[in-house]
Design a protein around this motif. Sequence first.
Motif, PDB file in Angstrom:
ATOM      1  N   GLY A  57       0.825  -1.208   0.000  1.00  0.00           N
ATOM      2  CA  GLY A  57       0.000   0.000   0.000  1.00  0.00           C
ATOM      3  C   GLY A  57       0.857   1.256   0.000  1.00  0.00           C
ATOM      4  N   SER A  58       2.032   1.156   0.629  1.00  0.00           N
ATOM      5  CA  SER A  58       2.942   2.294   0.619  1.00  0.00           C
ATOM      6  C   SER A  58       3.609   2.437  -0.737  1.00  0.00           C
ATOM      7  N   ALA A  59       4.027   1.296  -1.292  1.00  0.00           N
ATOM      8  CA  ALA A  59       4.781   1.344  -2.549  1.00  0.00           C
ATOM      9  C   ALA A  59       3.898   1.732  -3.730  1.00  0.00           C
ATOM     10  N   VAL A  60       2.723   1.110  -3.805  1.00  0.00           N
ATOM     11  CA  VAL A  60       1.851   1.366  -4.948  1.00  0.00           C
ATOM     12  C   VAL A  60       1.046   2.641  -4.712  1.00  0.00           C
ATOM     13  N   GLY A  61       1.160   3.555  -5.632  1.00  0.00           N
ATOM     14  CA  GLY A  61       0.426   4.808  -5.452  1.00  0.00           C
ATOM     15  C   GLY A  61       0.542   5.639  -6.713  1.00  0.00           C
ATOM     16  N   LEU A  62       0.560   6.940  -6.522  1.00  0.00           N
ATOM     17  CA  LEU A  62       0.641   7.835  -7.679  1.00  0.00           C
ATOM     18  C   LEU A  62       1.970   7.660  -8.406  1.00  0.00           C
ATOM     19  N   GLY A  63       2.956   7.106  -7.703  1.00  0.00           N
ATOM     20  CA  GLY A  63       4.235   6.803  -8.351  1.00  0.00           C
ATOM     21  C   GLY A  63       4.023   5.871  -9.531  1.00  0.00           C
ATOM     22  N   ASN A  64       3.157   4.883  -9.361  1.00  0.00           N
ATOM     23  CA  ASN A  64       2.899   3.922 -10.440  1.00  0.00           C
ATOM     24  C   ASN A  64       1.980   4.492 -11.497  1.00  0.00           C
ATOM     25  N   ILE A  65       0.911   5.129 -11.017  1.00  0.00           N
ATOM     26  CA  ILE A  65      -0.177   5.450 -11.931  1.00  0.00           C
ATOM     27  C   ILE A  65       0.034   6.806 -12.600  1.00  0.00           C
ATOM     28  N   PHE A  83       4.151  18.025  -2.483  1.00  0.00           N
ATOM     29  CA  PHE A  83       3.659  17.981  -3.875  1.00  0.00           C
ATOM     30  C   PHE A  83       2.751  16.778  -4.120  1.00  0.00           C
ATOM     31  N   TYR A  84       3.003  15.692  -3.385  1.00  0.00           N
ATOM     32  CA  TYR A  84       2.187  14.474  -3.578  1.00  0.00           C
ATOM     33  C   TYR A  84       0.726  14.745  -3.222  1.00  0.00           C
ATOM     34  N   SER A  85       0.532  15.513  -2.147  1.00  0.00           N
ATOM     35  CA  SER A  85      -0.845  15.795  -1.733  1.00  0.00           C
ATOM     36  C   SER A  85      -1.559  16.615  -2.795  1.00  0.00           C
ATOM     37  N   PHE A 126      13.592   4.737  -6.160  1.00  0.00           N
ATOM     38  CA  PHE A 126      13.504   5.099  -4.740  1.00  0.00           C
ATOM     39  C   PHE A 126      12.080   5.531  -4.388  1.00  0.00           C
ATOM     40  N   PHE A 127      11.562   6.400  -5.221  1.00  0.00           N
ATOM     41  CA  PHE A 127      10.233   6.948  -4.963  1.00  0.00           C
ATOM     42  C   PHE A 127       9.178   5.852  -4.979  1.00  0.00           C
ATOM     43  N   LYS A 128       9.257   4.995  -5.994  1.00  0.00           N
ATOM     44  CA  LYS A 128       8.248   3.963  -6.159  1.00  0.00           C
ATOM     45  C   LYS A 128       8.262   2.982  -4.998  1.00  0.00           C
ATOM     46  N   LEU A 129       9.463   2.608  -4.556  1.00  0.00           N
ATOM     47  CA  LEU A 129       9.536   1.601  -3.492  1.00  0.00           C
ATOM     48  C   LEU A 129       9.507   2.237  -2.101  1.00  0.00           C
ATOM     49  N   SER A 130       9.287   3.523  -2.031  1.00  0.00           N
ATOM     50  CA  SER A 130       9.216   4.245  -0.749  1.00  0.00           C
ATOM     51  C   SER A 130      10.467   4.033   0.104  1.00  0.00           C
ATOM     52  N   ILE A 131      11.638   4.087  -0.536  1.00  0.00           N
ATOM     53  CA  ILE A 131      12.861   3.819   0.234  1.00  0.00           C
ATOM     54  C   ILE A 131      13.787   5.033   0.284  1.00  0.00           C
ATOM     55  N   GLY A 132      14.737   4.972   1.217  1.00  0.00           N
ATOM     56  CA  GLY A 132      15.752   6.022   1.307  1.00  0.00           C
ATOM     57  C   GLY A 132      15.296   7.236   2.096  1.00  0.00           C
ATOM     58  N   MET A 133      14.082   7.180   2.691  1.00  0.00           N
ATOM     59  CA  MET A 133      13.646   8.344   3.467  1.00  0.00           C
ATOM     60  C   MET A 133      12.912   7.953   4.750  1.00  0.00           C
ATOM     61  N   GLY A 134      13.044   6.706   5.140  1.00  0.00           N
ATOM     62  CA  GLY A 134      12.523   6.339   6.462  1.00  0.00           C
ATOM     63  C   GLY A 134      11.175   5.632   6.469  1.00  0.00           C
ATOM     64  N   THR A 135      10.450   5.665   5.343  1.00  0.00           N
ATOM     65  CA  THR A 135       9.147   5.006   5.357  1.00  0.00           C
ATOM     66  C   THR A 135       9.282   3.509   5.587  1.00  0.00           C
ATOM     67  N   MET A 136      10.148   2.873   4.824  1.00  0.00           N
ATOM     68  CA  MET A 136      10.271   1.418   4.977  1.00  0.00           C
ATOM     69  C   MET A 136      10.886   1.063   6.333  1.00  0.00           C
ATOM     70  N   LEU A 188      -0.274   7.876   3.730  1.00  0.00           N
ATOM     71  CA  LEU A 188      -0.255   7.463   5.136  1.00  0.00           C
ATOM     72  C   LEU A 188       1.158   7.044   5.529  1.00  0.00           C
ATOM     73  N   SER A 189       1.821   6.331   4.610  1.00  0.00           N
ATOM     74  CA  SER A 189       3.148   5.816   4.946  1.00  0.00           C
ATOM     75  C   SER A 189       4.186   6.934   4.967  1.00  0.00           C
ATOM     76  N   ILE A 190       3.977   7.957   4.150  1.00  0.00           N
ATOM     77  CA  ILE A 190       4.931   9.079   4.176  1.00  0.00           C
ATOM     78  C   ILE A 190       4.770   9.830   5.502  1.00  0.00           C
ATOM     79  N   LEU A 191       3.501  10.068   5.871  1.00  0.00           N
ATOM     80  CA  LEU A 191       3.229  10.831   7.093  1.00  0.00           C
ATOM     81  C   LEU A 191       3.657  10.092   8.351  1.00  0.00           C
TER      82      LEU A 191
HETATM   83  N1  PHE Z   1       5.853   4.845  -3.340  1.00  0.00           N
HETATM   84  C1  PHE Z   1       4.794   5.792  -3.334  1.00  0.00           C
HETATM   85  C2  PHE Z   1       4.133   5.829  -4.704  1.00  0.00           C
HETATM   86  O1  PHE Z   1       4.583   5.233  -5.618  1.00  0.00           O
HETATM   87  C3  PHE Z   1       5.259   7.159  -2.935  1.00  0.00           C
HETATM   88  C4  PHE Z   1       6.069   7.192  -1.687  1.00  0.00           C
HETATM   89  C5  PHE Z   1       7.317   7.768  -1.695  1.00  0.00           C
HETATM   90  C6  PHE Z   1       5.596   6.627  -0.519  1.00  0.00           C
HETATM   91  C7  PHE Z   1       8.102   7.772  -0.557  1.00  0.00           C
HETATM   92  C8  PHE Z   1       6.362   6.641   0.649  1.00  0.00           C
HETATM   93  C9  PHE Z   1       7.619   7.206   0.614  1.00  0.00           C
HETATM   94  O2  PHE Z   1       3.147   6.484  -4.895  1.00  0.00           O
END
Ligand code: PHE
Length: 458
Positions: free
Chosen positions: A28-36, A112-114, A233-243, A330-333
């Motif tokens: 749920g964290s990984a799949v999001g606007l990054g993919n779509i 920007f994501y919001s 990095f963005f897609k997998l939600s890594i490198g910034m603490g989410t995972m 949710l996972s970023i926050l």
């Molecule tokens: N991976 C999320 C997406 O593809 C975005 C995201 C980035 C989530 C960084 C958490 C941390 O939409």
Amino acid sequence: MKEENKAASAASRDGFTSSFGVLAATLGSAVGLGNIWKFPYLTGTNGGAGFLVVYVLATLLVGLPVMIAEIMLGRKAKANAYTAMKTLSPAGQPWWLISVLGVLSAFLIMAFYSEVAAWVFAYVFKAAGSGLLTSDPKVTESVFGQLISNPLQSLLWQWLVLVLMGCILLLGVSKGIEAATKKLMPLLFVLLVVVGVRSLMLPGASEGLKFLFQPDFSKITGAVVLTAVGLAFFKLSIGMGTMMTYGSYFRDDQNIPATAFRVMCADLFVSMLAGIAIFPAVFAFGFKPAAGPSLLFITIPAVFHNMLFGHVFMFAFFVLTAVASMGAMLSILEVPIALMNEHFKMKRSTATWLSLALLALVGATCALSNSSMAGFKLFGMTTFDLFDFMTSNIMMPLGGIGLCLFVGWVWGKQRFEQELTNHGRLRNQGLLDAVFTVLRWVSPLLILIVMLKGLHVF
Ligand code: PHE
């Protein structure tokens, strides 16, 4: 107050309750606007299939190992990203800086994501009406243009998204996040397959497939490679603490490399589906593949136009995309909230509203970047573009290098093995040498070279 602060102690930490729940929430964290949204638009602006190949390589060589390492550190420390790095590193060494950079990234990404999520929410309502049902590029472009150039609408939708996030977050980790993602992710998969099939049936679809799958490597420059790595990095939600934060909610018997691998595959699969849904339509209706951030919003209405139940499907598409964006947000926050809650002993609710209030301010500059603040530029970019560029291309890769170096050179192979095999209970030894060597040498060096080249340092 007392009740909530109890979350600060490891013993009473909220966590994911089932193995499937862990997978669903991580996905749920990984799949999001990054993919779509982001994957198709970056593939479009960076030349198509060649970019896709580089992106897949980046996901395998950098994304997967960093994700494994990051989840592992979180689960070991069972704490927010800052406390985790502080407790895991030897006294006096500043590895916690990785997490500070991560919290900053979380804020900038959310800013920007919001706003992109805000466009999706607005489109849910537009899709319910009839103004979107057209395959005329001029009309879909003007509908989108009107939305983003209207300051009041952009801002109100963004704030609505933020308030909604606040409400969901206050339900807590396992109840809120797990419940929502578990139920709705499978639906998104199914709908994307439907959209993909529909798109493939359009006359001229083959041009889109060629664009997506027939690589032309002449378009690959240093900057393109950096964009692909940044996207991984963005897609997998890594490198910034989410995972790391999500890792801290993992159960001790969870197979980390297997979970990371599944998340990576599913994430790639969803991105491919989004690409297959969008590019045939781009070519069939005469849109421009390099349209940029507007690509999703101007193309998707055309896909559903003249389709049986197209109206209903389009509505469902934007609803499910909105849901996917929520799992990611949710996972970023969770990164700053877990930190304020545990480290600064702030009530979870206070931490949540404080983060969101700050975001309403910083995010507003992104919301207004196509209207009232279009002329406000830093380094030649609006804050929307700047925050996107800085986080994906600089801050998350830097965080990634830090994590690789920490695990590979400080934490060490023995501890890595213990976490990889759940203290000998899993038979993951076969992976040990390969993953550890990649983490120690390959990923950090690759990221560094790509960053320096992509940013024109040499
Ligand atoms: N991976 C999320 C997406 O593809 C975005 C995201 C980035 C989530 C960084 C958490 C941390 O939409």
